[in-house]
Scaffold this active site. Structure first.
Site, short mmCIF file in Angstrom:
data_model
loop_
_atom_site.label_atom_id
_atom_site.label_comp_id
_atom_site.label_asym_id
_atom_site.label_seq_id
_atom_site.Cartn_x
_atom_site.Cartn_y
_atom_site.Cartn_z
N THR A 57 1.12 10.29 3.53
CA THR A 57 0.40 11.37 2.84
C THR A 57 -0.91 11.70 3.57
O THR A 57 -1.57 12.67 3.21
CB THR A 57 0.11 10.99 1.36
OG1 THR A 57 -0.19 9.60 1.29
CG2 THR A 57 1.31 11.30 0.48
N SER A 91 -2.41 0.67 -4.36
CA SER A 91 -2.93 1.84 -3.64
C SER A 91 -4.28 2.28 -4.17
O SER A 91 -4.56 2.12 -5.36
CB SER A 91 -1.92 2.99 -3.79
OG SER A 91 -2.49 4.22 -3.41
N ALA A 92 -5.10 2.86 -3.29
CA ALA A 92 -6.40 3.39 -3.71
C ALA A 92 -6.26 4.76 -4.37
O ALA A 92 -7.18 5.25 -5.01
CB ALA A 92 -7.30 3.53 -2.48
N LYS A 114 -8.55 6.99 6.26
CA LYS A 114 -7.35 6.29 5.82
C LYS A 114 -7.68 5.05 4.99
O LYS A 114 -8.46 4.21 5.42
CB LYS A 114 -6.48 5.91 7.02
CG LYS A 114 -5.78 7.12 7.61
CD LYS A 114 -4.74 6.74 8.64
CE LYS A 114 -4.05 8.00 9.14
NZ LYS A 114 -3.20 7.73 10.30
N LYS A 134 -10.92 -1.10 -2.01
CA LYS A 134 -10.70 -1.99 -0.87
C LYS A 134 -11.89 -1.82 0.08
O LYS A 134 -12.37 -0.70 0.21
CB LYS A 134 -9.40 -1.59 -0.13
CG LYS A 134 -8.15 -1.64 -1.00
CD LYS A 134 -6.97 -0.97 -0.27
CE LYS A 134 -5.80 -0.76 -1.20
NZ LYS A 134 -4.67 -0.01 -0.60
N ASP A 155 0.88 -1.15 0.00
CA ASP A 155 0.00 0.00 0.00
C ASP A 155 0.93 1.22 0.00
O ASP A 155 2.10 1.10 0.37
CB ASP A 155 -0.85 -0.07 1.28
CG ASP A 155 -1.73 1.14 1.46
OD1 ASP A 155 -2.44 1.51 0.52
OD2 ASP A 155 -1.69 1.73 2.57
N LEU A 156 0.44 2.39 -0.40
CA LEU A 156 1.32 3.57 -0.46
C LEU A 156 1.19 4.43 0.80
O LEU A 156 2.11 4.50 1.62
CB LEU A 156 0.98 4.39 -1.72
CG LEU A 156 1.81 5.65 -1.97
CD1 LEU A 156 3.29 5.33 -2.10
CD2 LEU A 156 1.32 6.36 -3.25
N ASP A 157 0.01 5.06 0.97
CA ASP A 157 -0.19 5.96 2.11
C ASP A 157 -0.23 5.16 3.41
O ASP A 157 -1.07 4.30 3.59
CB ASP A 157 -1.49 6.75 1.91
CG ASP A 157 -1.82 7.63 3.10
OD1 ASP A 157 -0.89 8.03 3.81
OD2 ASP A 157 -3.01 7.92 3.31
N GLU A 189 -0.13 -3.40 4.56
CA GLU A 189 -1.27 -2.46 4.64
C GLU A 189 -1.38 -1.80 6.00
O GLU A 189 -1.16 -2.44 7.01
CB GLU A 189 -2.57 -3.24 4.41
CG GLU A 189 -3.23 -3.03 3.08
CD GLU A 189 -3.78 -1.63 2.84
OE1 GLU A 189 -3.90 -0.84 3.79
OE2 GLU A 189 -4.09 -1.32 1.69
N ASP A 190 -1.78 -0.51 6.00
CA ASP A 190 -1.97 0.18 7.28
C ASP A 190 -3.45 0.34 7.63
O ASP A 190 -3.77 0.82 8.72
CB ASP A 190 -1.33 1.58 7.25
CG ASP A 190 -2.09 2.53 6.34
OD1 ASP A 190 -2.42 2.14 5.21
OD2 ASP A 190 -2.35 3.67 6.77
P1 B16 Z 1 -6.72 10.10 -3.90
P2 B16 Z 1 -3.61 4.21 0.01
C1 B16 Z 1 -5.47 6.16 -0.01
O1 B16 Z 1 -4.15 5.74 -0.26
C2 B16 Z 1 -5.50 7.09 1.19
O2 B16 Z 1 -5.14 6.38 2.37
C3 B16 Z 1 -6.88 7.67 1.36
O3 B16 Z 1 -6.91 8.56 2.45
C4 B16 Z 1 -7.30 8.39 0.07
O4 B16 Z 1 -8.62 8.92 0.16
C5 B16 Z 1 -7.22 7.40 -1.10
O5 B16 Z 1 -5.90 6.88 -1.19
C6 B16 Z 1 -7.57 8.06 -2.43
O6 B16 Z 1 -6.59 9.01 -2.72
O7 B16 Z 1 -7.69 11.15 -3.47
O8 B16 Z 1 -5.30 10.62 -4.04
O9 B16 Z 1 -7.16 9.37 -5.15
O10 B16 Z 1 -3.51 4.07 1.50
O11 B16 Z 1 -4.57 3.23 -0.63
O12 B16 Z 1 -2.26 4.23 -0.67
MG MG Z 2 -2.89 3.12 3.35
#
Ligand code: B16
Ligand code: MG
Length: 219
Positions: free
Chosen positions: A19, A116-117, A47, A147, A11-13, A171-172
């Site tokens: 972020t 990542s999402a 998150k 997810k 996962d990224l964030d 994953e966090d």
């Molecule tokens: P965006 P991850 C997620 O990243 C974030 O944790 C979440 O807070 C955010 O809303 C989502 O990405 C969408 O991000 O607005 O940049 O498309 O944890 O899946 O890497």
């Molecule tokens: Mg995350």
């Protein structure tokens, strides 16, 4: 049958970078424009959640309802502010141990993907100097189901050409652990063990693990 780990998906964030703090600043600004306050504790609920779902939760917190067109504009405004923050990021924002662990995987010929999402994932990878590091990058622009649906991780496994049962997911977020479990993968929670208690293994961060330790995990 015993499943050994032959590939990793990150996962990224919350795993590679933090972020969440920039998402928080941008969501708080939107909330303030809409006339309510939004706390760091509220931000915990966003998150790992998609952008649209995050906005729905934010509006629920503020007790505000918007038309579909207003929602689209609000999400776009929030994203514009968020992008301004991430455009200031650099290599120093990699979380402790992330680069060292990826280097270790590479040295051991273990392929790894991003799952990542975020629709801004490629932009972030570029800012932190990891744009060419991953064998596959699956982000919010490539999946149709968020997810806890396993789509993002299954796509990562398939692009690396490794069966899901031989992949480990880092994953966090609870929804991400659920997605990894549904994909049939070995799941590693990064963060709080009480929140991520469904994961096969929980670590405080990438700084605390080594490939030799992970390679021994079978199930
Ligand atoms: P965006 P991850 C997620 O990243 C974030 O944790 C979440 O807070 C955010 O809303 C989502 O990405 C969408 O991000 O607005 O940049 O498309 O944890 O899946 O890497
Ligand atoms: Mg995350």
């Amino acid at each position: 049958m015993e499943h050994t780990i032959r590939a990793c998906i990150f996962d990224l964030d919350g795993v590679i970078v933090d972020t969440a703090k920039y998402h928080f600043l941008a969501w708080r600004r939107l909330a303030s424009e809409l006339g309510f306050s939004f706390t760091e504790q509220d931000n915990e609920r966003l998150k790992g959640v998609s952008r649209v779902r995050s906005l729905e939760i934010l509006l629920e917190i503020g007790g505000v309802s918007l038309s579909p067109e207003e929602m689209e504009r609000a999400a776009a405004r929030k994203n514009q502010w968020y992008v301004e923050y991430i455009d200031e990021m650099d290599h120093s924002e990699l979380l402790p141990g992330a680069e060292r662990f990826l280097d270790e995987l590479r040295a051991n010929q273990i392929p790894f993907a991003l799952g990542s999402a975020s629709k801004n994932a490629v932009r972030i990878l570029r800012r932190i100097g990891l744009e060419d590091a991953f064998d596959a990058v699956i982000d919010g622009t490539k999946v149709s189901k968020a997810k806890p649906d396993p789509e993002v991780f299954l796509l990562g496994a398939s692009e690396m050409d490794v069966p899901p049962e031989n992949c480990a997911v880092f994953e966090d977020a609870e929804a991400g652990i659920e997605a990894g479990l549904r994909a049939g993968m070995f799941t590693i929670g990064v963060g709080d063990a009480t929140i991520l208690n469904k994961a096969h293994w929980v670590i405080p961060g990438l700084a605390s693990i080594s490939w030799s330790e992970l390679a021994q995990k079978t199930r």
